[in-house]
Design a protein around this motif. Sequence first.
Motif, PDB file in Angstrom:
ATOM      1  N   LEU A 103      -6.008  14.649  14.387  1.00  0.00           N
ATOM      2  CA  LEU A 103      -7.336  14.964  14.907  1.00  0.00           C
ATOM      3  C   LEU A 103      -7.887  16.245  14.291  1.00  0.00           C
ATOM      4  O   LEU A 103      -7.142  17.123  13.858  1.00  0.00           O
ATOM      5  CB  LEU A 103      -7.276  15.125  16.423  1.00  0.00           C
ATOM      6  N   THR A 104      -9.201  16.336  14.300  1.00  0.00           N
ATOM      7  CA  THR A 104      -9.866  17.560  13.857  1.00  0.00           C
ATOM      8  C   THR A 104      -9.594  18.683  14.857  1.00  0.00           C
ATOM      9  O   THR A 104      -9.872  18.531  16.052  1.00  0.00           O
ATOM     10  CB  THR A 104     -11.384  17.338  13.748  1.00  0.00           C
ATOM     11  N   PRO A 105      -9.031  19.783  14.404  1.00  0.00           N
ATOM     12  CA  PRO A 105      -8.771  20.891  15.339  1.00  0.00           C
ATOM     13  C   PRO A 105     -10.072  21.580  15.718  1.00  0.00           C
ATOM     14  O   PRO A 105     -11.116  21.379  15.081  1.00  0.00           O
ATOM     15  CB  PRO A 105      -7.872  21.817  14.518  1.00  0.00           C
ATOM     16  N   TYR A 151     -34.501   8.559  17.265  1.00  0.00           N
ATOM     17  CA  TYR A 151     -33.938   9.776  17.847  1.00  0.00           C
ATOM     18  C   TYR A 151     -32.499   9.498  18.253  1.00  0.00           C
ATOM     19  O   TYR A 151     -32.168   8.417  18.757  1.00  0.00           O
ATOM     20  CB  TYR A 151     -34.755  10.185  19.080  1.00  0.00           C
ATOM     21  N   ARG A 152     -31.626  10.456  18.001  1.00  0.00           N
ATOM     22  CA  ARG A 152     -30.226  10.347  18.415  1.00  0.00           C
ATOM     23  C   ARG A 152     -29.776  11.669  19.024  1.00  0.00           C
ATOM     24  O   ARG A 152     -30.006  12.733  18.433  1.00  0.00           O
ATOM     25  CB  ARG A 152     -29.322  10.027  17.220  1.00  0.00           C
ATOM     26  N   ALA A 153     -29.150  11.578  20.195  1.00  0.00           N
ATOM     27  CA  ALA A 153     -28.461  12.727  20.784  1.00  0.00           C
ATOM     28  C   ALA A 153     -26.996  12.335  20.874  1.00  0.00           C
ATOM     29  O   ALA A 153     -26.663  11.278  21.426  1.00  0.00           O
ATOM     30  CB  ALA A 153     -29.019  13.047  22.166  1.00  0.00           C
ATOM     31  N   ALA A 154     -26.110  13.135  20.310  1.00  0.00           N
ATOM     32  CA  ALA A 154     -24.706  12.757  20.230  1.00  0.00           C
ATOM     33  C   ALA A 154     -23.809  13.916  20.629  1.00  0.00           C
ATOM     34  O   ALA A 154     -24.167  15.090  20.490  1.00  0.00           O
ATOM     35  CB  ALA A 154     -24.366  12.280  18.811  1.00  0.00           C
ATOM     36  N   ALA A 155     -22.628  13.554  21.104  1.00  0.00           N
ATOM     37  CA  ALA A 155     -21.613  14.542  21.447  1.00  0.00           C
ATOM     38  C   ALA A 155     -20.258  14.016  21.025  1.00  0.00           C
ATOM     39  O   ALA A 155     -20.014  12.803  21.012  1.00  0.00           O
ATOM     40  CB  ALA A 155     -21.631  14.834  22.940  1.00  0.00           C
ATOM     41  N   PHE A 156     -19.357  14.945  20.709  1.00  0.00           N
ATOM     42  CA  PHE A 156     -18.014  14.601  20.253  1.00  0.00           C
ATOM     43  C   PHE A 156     -17.003  15.407  21.052  1.00  0.00           C
ATOM     44  O   PHE A 156     -17.219  16.590  21.363  1.00  0.00           O
ATOM     45  CB  PHE A 156     -17.860  14.920  18.762  1.00  0.00           C
ATOM     46  N   ALA A 157     -15.878  14.770  21.364  1.00  0.00           N
ATOM     47  CA  ALA A 157     -14.757  15.486  21.982  1.00  0.00           C
ATOM     48  C   ALA A 157     -13.468  14.805  21.572  1.00  0.00           C
ATOM     49  O   ALA A 157     -13.438  13.578  21.372  1.00  0.00           O
ATOM     50  CB  ALA A 157     -14.890  15.494  23.504  1.00  0.00           C
ATOM     51  N   ASN A 158     -12.400  15.582  21.426  1.00  0.00           N
ATOM     52  CA  ASN A 158     -11.091  14.985  21.164  1.00  0.00           C
ATOM     53  C   ASN A 158     -10.019  15.679  21.984  1.00  0.00           C
ATOM     54  O   ASN A 158     -10.257  16.713  22.630  1.00  0.00           O
ATOM     55  CB  ASN A 158     -10.756  14.976  19.667  1.00  0.00           C
ATOM     56  N   SER A 159      -8.819  15.095  21.967  1.00  0.00           N
ATOM     57  CA  SER A 159      -7.738  15.623  22.799  1.00  0.00           C
ATOM     58  C   SER A 159      -7.060  16.830  22.179  1.00  0.00           C
ATOM     59  O   SER A 159      -6.139  17.396  22.769  1.00  0.00           O
ATOM     60  CB  SER A 159      -6.708  14.523  23.077  1.00  0.00           C
ATOM     61  N   PHE A 281     -22.427  16.951  12.613  1.00  0.00           N
ATOM     62  CA  PHE A 281     -21.005  16.622  12.596  1.00  0.00           C
ATOM     63  C   PHE A 281     -20.840  15.134  12.334  1.00  0.00           C
ATOM     64  O   PHE A 281     -21.765  14.336  12.535  1.00  0.00           O
ATOM     65  CB  PHE A 281     -20.332  17.014  13.915  1.00  0.00           C
ATOM     66  N   ASP A 282     -19.633  14.749  11.876  1.00  0.00           N
ATOM     67  CA  ASP A 282     -19.383  13.341  11.583  1.00  0.00           C
ATOM     68  C   ASP A 282     -18.606  12.693  12.728  1.00  0.00           C
ATOM     69  O   ASP A 282     -18.413  13.288  13.798  1.00  0.00           O
ATOM     70  CB  ASP A 282     -18.669  13.187  10.237  1.00  0.00           C
ATOM     71  N   ALA A 283     -18.128  11.467  12.516  1.00  0.00           N
ATOM     72  CA  ALA A 283     -17.474  10.705  13.573  1.00  0.00           C
ATOM     73  C   ALA A 283     -16.119  11.266  13.960  1.00  0.00           C
ATOM     74  O   ALA A 283     -15.546  10.857  14.979  1.00  0.00           O
ATOM     75  CB  ALA A 283     -17.329   9.239  13.152  1.00  0.00           C
ATOM     76  N   GLU A 284     -15.570  12.199  13.180  1.00  0.00           N
ATOM     77  CA  GLU A 284     -14.313  12.851  13.522  1.00  0.00           C
ATOM     78  C   GLU A 284     -14.528  14.276  14.026  1.00  0.00           C
ATOM     79  O   GLU A 284     -13.569  15.016  14.235  1.00  0.00           O
ATOM     80  CB  GLU A 284     -13.384  12.868  12.310  1.00  0.00           C
ATOM     81  N   GLY A 285     -15.790  14.655  14.177  1.00  0.00           N
ATOM     82  CA  GLY A 285     -16.104  15.985  14.668  1.00  0.00           C
ATOM     83  C   GLY A 285     -16.106  17.061  13.598  1.00  0.00           C
ATOM     84  O   GLY A 285     -16.281  18.243  13.910  1.00  0.00           O
ATOM     85  N   THR A 286     -15.946  16.675  12.337  1.00  0.00           N
ATOM     86  CA  THR A 286     -15.981  17.641  11.246  1.00  0.00           C
ATOM     87  C   THR A 286     -17.425  18.042  10.967  1.00  0.00           C
ATOM     88  O   THR A 286     -18.317  17.195  10.937  1.00  0.00           O
ATOM     89  CB  THR A 286     -15.360  17.050   9.964  1.00  0.00           C
ATOM     90  N   GLY A 287     -17.663  19.334  10.769  1.00  0.00           N
ATOM     91  CA  GLY A 287     -19.005  19.808  10.466  1.00  0.00           C
ATOM     92  C   GLY A 287     -19.516  19.234   9.147  1.00  0.00           C
ATOM     93  O   GLY A 287     -18.757  19.095   8.183  1.00  0.00           O
ATOM     94  N   ARG A 288     -20.796  18.899   9.122  1.00  0.00           N
ATOM     95  CA  ARG A 288     -21.420  18.351   7.917  1.00  0.00           C
ATOM     96  C   ARG A 288     -22.169  19.461   7.199  1.00  0.00           C
ATOM     97  O   ARG A 288     -22.930  20.209   7.802  1.00  0.00           O
ATOM     98  CB  ARG A 288     -22.372  17.207   8.284  1.00  0.00           C
ATOM     99  N   HIS A 319     -17.571  13.318   6.187  1.00  0.00           N
ATOM    100  CA  HIS A 319     -18.214  12.028   5.944  1.00  0.00           C
ATOM    101  C   HIS A 319     -17.550  10.875   6.682  1.00  0.00           C
ATOM    102  O   HIS A 319     -17.672   9.721   6.276  1.00  0.00           O
ATOM    103  CB  HIS A 319     -18.257  11.746   4.444  1.00  0.00           C
ATOM    104  N   ALA A 320     -16.848  11.159   7.773  1.00  0.00           N
ATOM    105  CA  ALA A 320     -16.278  10.090   8.585  1.00  0.00           C
ATOM    106  C   ALA A 320     -17.398   9.337   9.299  1.00  0.00           C
ATOM    107  O   ALA A 320     -18.386   9.923   9.741  1.00  0.00           O
ATOM    108  CB  ALA A 320     -15.303  10.661   9.607  1.00  0.00           C
ATOM    109  N   GLU A 321     -17.224   8.035   9.407  1.00  0.00           N
ATOM    110  CA  GLU A 321     -18.177   7.209  10.131  1.00  0.00           C
ATOM    111  C   GLU A 321     -17.451   5.995  10.673  1.00  0.00           C
ATOM    112  O   GLU A 321     -16.370   5.642  10.175  1.00  0.00           O
ATOM    113  CB  GLU A 321     -19.344   6.788   9.226  1.00  0.00           C
ATOM    114  N   PRO A 322     -17.979   5.341  11.706  1.00  0.00           N
ATOM    115  CA  PRO A 322     -17.320   4.143  12.219  1.00  0.00           C
ATOM    116  C   PRO A 322     -17.132   3.103  11.114  1.00  0.00           C
ATOM    117  O   PRO A 322     -18.050   2.829  10.342  1.00  0.00           O
ATOM    118  CB  PRO A 322     -18.293   3.644  13.298  1.00  0.00           C
ATOM    119  N   GLY A 323     -15.941   2.546  11.031  1.00  0.00           N
ATOM    120  CA  GLY A 323     -15.665   1.540  10.015  1.00  0.00           C
ATOM    121  C   GLY A 323     -15.212   2.093   8.688  1.00  0.00           C
ATOM    122  O   GLY A 323     -14.908   1.337   7.770  1.00  0.00           O
TER     123      GLY A 323
END
Length: 481
Positions: A103-105, A151-159, A281-288, A319-323
């Motif tokens: 996971l992304t720290p 319009y998109r509002a998004a949030a990311f969280a990981n363990s 941020f991307d799908a793994e929470g990494t800053g873009r 550049h992580a994305e679903p799929g």
Amino acid sequence: MSERHALDLAGRVVDLVRRLGGPGAEAEVVVTRSELALTRFANSFIHQNVAESGTGVRLRLHADGRTAAGSGSVVTPDGLAALVERTLAAARLCPPDPAWPGLTPPTSVPAVPTWDEATAFAEPDERAERVRAFVAAVDGLEAAGYCRTAYRAAAFANSAGHSTQGSAAEAAMDGIARAGAADGVARLCADRLADLDGAALGLRAATKARAAVDPVELPPGRYEVVLEPAAVADLLHNFAMWGFNGKRFAERQSFAEPGVAQFDPAVTLVDDPLGGSGLPFDAEGTGRRALTLVDAGTTVAVAHDRRSGAQAGAGSTGHAEPGAATFGPTPNNLRLTGASGAVGAGATRATGTTVAGATAAGGGAETPGGPVLDAETAALVAGMERGLLVSDLWYTRVLDAKSLVVTGLTRNGVWLVEGGVPVRAVRDFRFTESYPRALGPGAVLGIGRRPVRQPDRVDGVWWDAPALRLAAWNFTGGASG
């Protein structure tokens, strides 16, 4: 739904994974609230206005050495629990995943770009106003196309304790005008709906259509070309999908060779998701952040998520994305610029009449008329002794991924240029061309100074494409061949 609410939902899913999957389960969650509105028109009148709002939850987890992903749109407590349960069940059936990159720290993410609230929550009549202006500007020709806001509002969280949030908005318009059997096109993507000038776009499309009537047929062969921004967008799309894709690079299915001068020195390619209102941020929470892929002709990087970056011995580029585990991480916001910003030597002649309003539609100052409607393209065409001006490419298919040989068709106008002047409309061609070779060392004769943002079919994806003059393009036959 606010960003704060989305972040709260993401945190709840992470907690459920800890509770249901055990202490060893790792999870990452993206919650996205999307608002997409589309006003379509055909036969010069609006025939459909649609809008959709939805919340999507995407979960990827790694448990007992196996990885699975799931998604859902039910955000009630029962709905979230069901998503976690079925994703855990899927993981038990998956093969072991020894290449799991972790996971992304907790890490910093760039500040959220400014986004326009008026665009995000635009009313149907605001899009209809631009359609009305487009139709009025074609002055009796048939018109068709769309105007959209998103319009998109998004949030990311990981363990692993990382979380972030952001919002983005955009607007786009794509329309054609038809004069008999000839079509002209105008497209533009913008951060603000207010920056879409329907009248300017309609005038551009109509002028191109009228200039494309009564085309002649030319023999196939290799012609010098000027590609307009709509055509250049197809090159950027295929470069992103097949060339600068980290998974394809790791599998040696990409032409990219970092450190090698694969392109003309005039070419610089940058992926810049925050150059417009993109999510930070991307799908793994990494800053873009902006990523230079080609610097003055030399390939310097490809796009990576955590998995492909680990395979290549590099980190994620955001550049992580679903799929992406299947088709790979792709740079979806490419900008092509000239190394010096120049349009090319000898590109000084321009002919025709001035077309008012071409600035909003084409990205330049008031410019010559006929099929050439912006100063950037005019300067490139003026330097061409004999060749073709190409408005658009479509139905493109990759024949060989490694060399990126692509076949497709021209559309929406092709013109024969002689002595720097477009002299006749030409029937559409089929082409077969290696895109990297077409932009290779010595092949680029000029690049427009001002890219024009071209919309993709997917919101959040765009191409900053300037006009482009190339020494040769391989036309293999007529469009029906």
